[in-house]
Design an enzyme around this catalytic site. Sequence first.
Site, short mmCIF file in Angstrom:
data_model
loop_
_atom_site.label_atom_id
_atom_site.label_comp_id
_atom_site.label_asym_id
_atom_site.label_seq_id
_atom_site.Cartn_x
_atom_site.Cartn_y
_atom_site.Cartn_z
N CYS A 1 0.83 -1.20 0.00
CA CYS A 1 0.00 0.00 0.00
C CYS A 1 0.87 1.27 0.00
O CYS A 1 1.49 1.57 -1.01
CB CYS A 1 -1.01 -0.02 1.15
SG CYS A 1 -2.36 1.18 0.93
N GLU B 1 -1.36 -8.74 4.01
CA GLU B 1 -1.25 -9.14 5.43
C GLU B 1 -2.61 -9.18 6.11
O GLU B 1 -2.80 -9.93 7.09
CB GLU B 1 -0.30 -8.19 6.17
CG GLU B 1 -0.88 -6.89 6.67
CD GLU B 1 -1.28 -5.90 5.59
OE1 GLU B 1 -2.00 -4.92 5.91
OE2 GLU B 1 -0.88 -6.08 4.42
N HIS C 1 -3.60 -5.02 0.51
CA HIS C 1 -3.07 -5.41 1.82
C HIS C 1 -3.08 -6.93 2.00
O HIS C 1 -4.02 -7.48 2.57
CB HIS C 1 -3.90 -4.76 2.93
CG HIS C 1 -3.58 -3.32 3.17
ND1 HIS C 1 -2.59 -2.93 4.06
CD2 HIS C 1 -4.08 -2.20 2.63
CE1 HIS C 1 -2.52 -1.60 4.07
NE2 HIS C 1 -3.41 -1.13 3.21
#
Length: 269
Positions: free
Chosen positions: A113, A224, A222
């Site tokens: 990001c 994660e 994202h």
Amino acid sequence: MTAPLIAVPTYHLGPGRVGNWEGAYALPEPYVAALRAAGARVVLLPPGQPGVPDEVLAPFDGLLLAGGGDIEPARYGAADHPAQYGVDPERDQLELELARAAVRLGVPVLGICRGVQLLNVAFGGTLVQHLPDEDPEGQAEHQAENQVEHRNEAKQAMHGLRVEPGSRLAEALGQVEAEGLSHHHQGLGRIGEGFRPVAWAPDGLVEGIEREQGWTVGVLWHPESTAAADPVQQRLLGAFVDVASRRGQAFWRRSAEPVGFGGPGSAAG
């Protein structure tokens, strides 16, 4: 292989953000959890870190550039924008210096990001400062039939991803189509020197870039955030950790990559 040591620069939180503390340095837990699940050891770096970038990176096998607030617009030759938020010049400076040093030294890098935006700016690229204001190149022709929500404060904004076959990113994900969680209001403008686009959202927005040399990959979504439930996204983190663990064997790199920077909009210096 020895568990690699991954450096992750942190957010600076002002007074009052954590109880009655005068300030804090922090990182959302999913980054650490996903890296640990991939077998890495994680070290958090606060902004304002003393020392030259090469020395700061010396103990580490990889560098992860996390999400967060906007990059200072002057760093890519733009003026302030009414929608910008969370600008932290000290964090910008640390991460820009570490990104350039990591590429030069062959340290594997994953930008997420804000992290991919930072990589782009570090090598002379620019940003679209607020996506609702304008259509990045290639987006307008797809927008009517392929509307994509890139940010929603009330719920998770998920959208499809198309990845270039044969790219490092496709190899890391293990496939050329995926679903990613999106939470950004900015995008990539002119692509930085040495990078090429390798992933796109359905509306045409560039969602991933990488360098030809070494292992430097950036994604606008994202991974994660969904890695615990989505094996595809965990594979991306796992691929990064795997190549970091091989760094000592010079697996991805045979010679130094010349890197310079001459100011906003230029990667020559």
